[in-house]
Design a protein around this motif. Structure first.
Motif, PDB file in Angstrom:
ATOM      1  N   THR B 109       0.817  -1.213   0.000  1.00 31.43           N
ATOM      2  CA  THR B 109       0.000   0.000   0.000  1.00 31.43           C
ATOM      3  C   THR B 109       0.853   1.266   0.000  1.00 31.43           C
ATOM      4  OG1 THR B 109      -0.182  -0.240   2.368  1.00 31.43           O
ATOM      5  CG2 THR B 109      -2.044  -0.979   1.062  1.00 31.43           C
ATOM      6  N   ALA B 110       2.013   1.212   0.654  1.00 29.33           N
ATOM      7  CA  ALA B 110       2.858   2.409   0.685  1.00 29.33           C
ATOM      8  C   ALA B 110       3.333   2.767  -0.719  1.00 29.33           C
ATOM      9  CB  ALA B 110       4.049   2.177   1.605  1.00 29.33           C
ATOM     10  N   ARG B 208     -12.923  -1.951   4.310  1.00 33.88           N
ATOM     11  CA  ARG B 208     -11.479  -1.858   4.116  1.00 33.88           C
ATOM     12  C   ARG B 208     -11.048  -0.392   3.994  1.00 33.88           C
ATOM     13  NH1 ARG B 208      -6.739  -4.231   1.613  1.00 33.88           N
ATOM     14  NH2 ARG B 208      -5.247  -2.895   2.678  1.00 33.88           N
ATOM     15  N   GLY B 211     -10.598   1.553   7.255  1.00 32.19           N
ATOM     16  CA  GLY B 211      -9.416   1.281   8.067  1.00 32.19           C
ATOM     17  C   GLY B 211      -8.106   1.524   7.346  1.00 32.19           C
ATOM     18  N   GLU B 212      -8.179   1.804   6.040  1.00 29.23           N
ATOM     19  CA  GLU B 212      -6.960   1.885   5.251  1.00 29.23           C
ATOM     20  C   GLU B 212      -6.067   3.038   5.708  1.00 29.23           C
ATOM     21  OE1 GLU B 212      -5.517  -0.046   3.332  1.00 29.23           O
ATOM     22  OE2 GLU B 212      -3.983   1.306   2.576  1.00 29.23           O
ATOM     23  N   TYR B 213      -4.772   2.752   5.741  1.00 28.84           N
ATOM     24  CA  TYR B 213      -3.841   3.769   6.221  1.00 28.84           C
ATOM     25  C   TYR B 213      -2.713   4.014   5.218  1.00 28.84           C
ATOM     26  CZ  TYR B 213      -0.263   5.898   9.171  1.00 28.84           C
ATOM     27  OH  TYR B 213       0.693   6.725   9.675  1.00 28.84           O
ATOM     28  N   GLY B 214      -2.024   2.913   4.858  1.00 30.56           N
ATOM     29  CA  GLY B 214      -0.793   3.033   4.071  1.00 30.56           C
ATOM     30  C   GLY B 214      -0.912   3.851   2.804  1.00 30.56           C
ATOM     31  N   VAL B 217      -2.158   7.896   3.699  1.00 33.63           N
ATOM     32  CA  VAL B 217      -1.386   8.953   4.377  1.00 33.63           C
ATOM     33  C   VAL B 217      -0.592   9.814   3.429  1.00 33.63           C
ATOM     34  CG1 VAL B 217      -1.084   8.232   6.742  1.00 33.63           C
ATOM     35  CG2 VAL B 217       0.318   7.207   4.974  1.00 33.63           C
ATOM     36  N   PHE B 218      -0.086   9.201   2.347  1.00 33.83           N
ATOM     37  CA  PHE B 218       0.768   9.983   1.451  1.00 33.83           C
ATOM     38  C   PHE B 218      -0.049  10.968   0.620  1.00 33.83           C
ATOM     39  CE2 PHE B 218       3.028   6.012   2.198  1.00 33.83           C
ATOM     40  CZ  PHE B 218       4.223   6.509   2.679  1.00 33.83           C
ATOM     41  N   PRO B 231      -7.915   6.618  11.018  1.00 33.20           N
ATOM     42  CA  PRO B 231      -6.734   5.830  11.379  1.00 33.20           C
ATOM     43  C   PRO B 231      -5.504   6.709  11.665  1.00 33.20           C
ATOM     44  CG  PRO B 231      -7.831   4.813   9.530  1.00 33.20           C
ATOM     45  CD  PRO B 231      -8.518   6.129   9.765  1.00 33.20           C
ATOM     46  N   ILE B 234      -5.659   7.931  15.195  1.00 30.59           N
ATOM     47  CA  ILE B 234      -5.202   6.891  16.126  1.00 30.59           C
ATOM     48  C   ILE B 234      -3.679   6.861  16.143  1.00 30.59           C
ATOM     49  CG2 ILE B 234      -5.258   4.426  16.656  1.00 30.59           C
ATOM     50  CD1 ILE B 234      -7.904   4.254  15.180  1.00 30.59           C
ATOM     51  N   MET B 235      -3.102   6.902  14.938  1.00 29.61           N
ATOM     52  CA  MET B 235      -1.656   6.835  14.807  1.00 29.61           C
ATOM     53  C   MET B 235      -0.984   7.999  15.539  1.00 29.61           C
ATOM     54  SD  MET B 235       0.435   4.841  13.284  1.00 29.61           S
ATOM     55  CE  MET B 235       2.169   4.801  12.899  1.00 29.61           C
TER      56      MET B 235
END
Lengths: 273, 279
Positions: B109-110, B208, B211-214, B217-218, B231, B234-235
């Protein structure tokens, strides 16, 4: 196959739309990563990926992926065997709990491990006494990755075993075969392709997990950075060519995984027929 | 049929395999879950409410829900079309298209995140086209939606495709003979058959996406109140070692995810009751 039609005008429009969507959404990012990784030539690419920290992150990712796949394969085989071949109370609970990691956000997965092994946990005194670092260290990364990919293999095997039923195993058992024998000679041939397919999916997700691992990694360069985390670090340091160079390796692995997956699906179908 | 088997398991190895299953399930899922429950029980209700109703947290929920919902809608439409094309037509490149669908599962995902971001910034390959019309993609909610569409597409396609393959051609033929036009055939015959699968795919990509993060974020830019997803909240609480706030926000997200999955389960069981004819 019976329904495959020659496509009319409508068909071609739909095919065109689908292709355009997939090319823009899926293929363009791949091409972009590859082009950017090699824009400054082979030398800067190879310099970026043979960097001390890059090599350490590649090694760590491979280690974590390997351990995860071994653990989850073991679990996947036993769990799916248990819930498809036997009748017992609480089966529903087990299968619900097994699939739970799929619905939990990766960040929350990381969080619950921090709560389990962190300072405020009831387990903390034992963790500390053992002198074994779990969170913000490699074991935490491994645990988080195992959690996130936990049901991947069992989910592939369970439908196959359910469809197959228990008659063959019962016959084998009545003729006196033991568990290892039944598994190897009767069950395994049925689940071979599904198992491999599950392993491939598990590998893909394990090497690419970002959120959960990001929570549990201490972000120590060369120690607890997996490849996706190392990419994030480079990216945030505005080292874009470095970030895309390391990404190119992951893209290559993803493409290999897709090819293997397609072969497995094809082989599995062939055997069915 | 099952009566005889109920008495005793003939197949050996029950103890060992149940033991291994429960042990691993306990270590990986149950103990962490218990510690989440234990820790949540210690949160004070007032503090919990204060955290989860904070303006910044509330707006992060809204961003997450809106973007995940729109992304899931786009995925449902695009996924249905792609599944239809893959099942119904024979054309060059079909196998490649079919193999490509799982790319978002296979690509970390990143990597997807940074590639999509660079493509959609004002001077990126795709972003520059939209920029000319005054639409910014990267670092806005549109960008988050794009990333979530990428992540969610395989869920819909892989959920609808097998069901579409099994739809019996006879009914369509019958509808044709009785004078239905293609649109009627699709809406009256095919859509009811595949709608449970379509809803399941929609739900999965929605859940999905929440909850998706990777990948997000970018591309999000992470401006508070604007493009900050739950998310990420939370991080950032975790990075401040504020575990109680992080847990409070996470509990609300977990609750939302379970409600979505529960509604889906209700729809699915109703659909399978209709199909099997048991009321």
């Amino acid at each position: 196959m019976k329904q495959k039609k020659k496509c009319g005008v409508h068909g071609w429009i739909l095919i065109g739309l689908s292709s355009a969507f997939l090319i823009v959404m899926l293929i363009l990012p791949l091409i972009y990563v590859m082009v950017t990784a090699f824009r400054e030539g082979w030398h800067s690419f190879s310099a970026a990926v043979t960097d001390k920290y890059a090599v350490a992150s590649i090694k760590l990712t491979l280690e974590v992926t390997l351990i995860t796949v071994i653990c989850n394969t073991l679990f996947g085989i036993f769990a799916s065997w248990t819930i498809t071949k036997f009748r017992f109370r609480g089966k529903k609970i087990i299968s619900t709990l097994m699939d739970l990691p799929l619905t939990v956000s990766p960040i929350i997965a990381g969080l619950i491990y921090v709560l389990t092994f962190g300072r405020q946990s009831f387990l903390y005194p034992y963790v500390k006494a053992s002198g074994f670092d779990i969170i913000f260290a490699v074991p935490g990364i491994v645990l988080a990755t195992i959690f996130v990919t936990f049901p991947f293999i069992s989910r592939e095997i369970v439908p196959v075993l359910t469809a197959q039923g228990t008659d063959e195993e019962e016959a084998a058992a009545l003729m006196g075969a033991g568990f290892p024998m039944i598994f190897r000679k009767v069950t395994f041939p049925h689940i071979k392709w599904a198992l491999l397919y599950g392993i491939v999916l598990c590998t893909a997700r394990a090497m690419g997990e970002f959120g959960a691992v990001s929570v549990l990694s201490g972000h120590l360069k060369g120690k607890t950075l997996t490849m996706p985390l190392y990419i994030e670090l480079l990216y945030q340091g505005y080292d874009f060519s470095g970030a895309f160079a390391v990404s190119a390796i992951l893209v290559l692995m993803a493409v290999i995984i897709l090819v293997i997956k397609s072969i497995l699906v094809y082989k599995g179908k062939e055997e069915e027929l | 049929m099952g009566k005889k088997r109920k008495k005793k398991n003939v197949i050996p190895g029950f103890g060992v395999s149940l033991g291994i299953t429960i042990t691993m399930l306990g270590l990986v899922v149950m103990i962490p879950l218990c510690s989440l429950v234990l820790f949540s029980a210690e949160l004070s209700p007032t503090e919990f409410l204060k955290t989860v109703t904070g303006a910044r947290v509330l707006s992060s929920y809204r961003v997450s829900f809106e973007t995940a919902f729109f992304a899931a809608v786009i995925d449902a439409v695009a996924g249905l079309v792609i599944a239809w094309v893959l099942v119904r037509y024979e054309f060059p490149g079909r196998e490649i298209m079919n193999g490509l669908i799982e790319l978002p599962f296979a690509l970390p995902t990143a990597v997807a995140g940074i590639a999509l971001t660079h493509l959609t910034t004002a001077n990126g390959w795709v972003g520059s086209i939209f920029h000319r019309f005054g639409i910014e993609i990267a670092y806005t909610r549109i960008g988050i939606t794009v990333a979530l569409v990428f992540i969610g597409i395989p869920f819909v396609v892989r959920s609808v495709q097998p069901v579409l393959e099994k739809v019996d051609g006879q009914y369509e033929e019958a509808a044709n003979i009785l004078g239905a036009n293609p649109r009627q055939t699709f809406c009256r015959i095919i859509l009811p058959e595949i709608s449970p699968a379509l809803i399941a795919g929609f739900t999965m990509s929605f859940a999905r996406g929440l909850g998706e993060y990777g990948s997000v974020v970018f591309i999000a830019g992470n401006t508070p109140f604007e493009t900050e997803i739950a998310p990420l909240m939370i991080m950032s609480k975790l990075q401040e070692f504020d575990y109680s706030s992080a847990t409070a926000i996470a509990l609300v997200m977990l609750f939302a995810a379970f409600i979505i999955l529960f509604i889906n389960a209700l729809i699915q069981s109703r659909a399978s009751r209709i199909v099997s004819g048991i009321d």
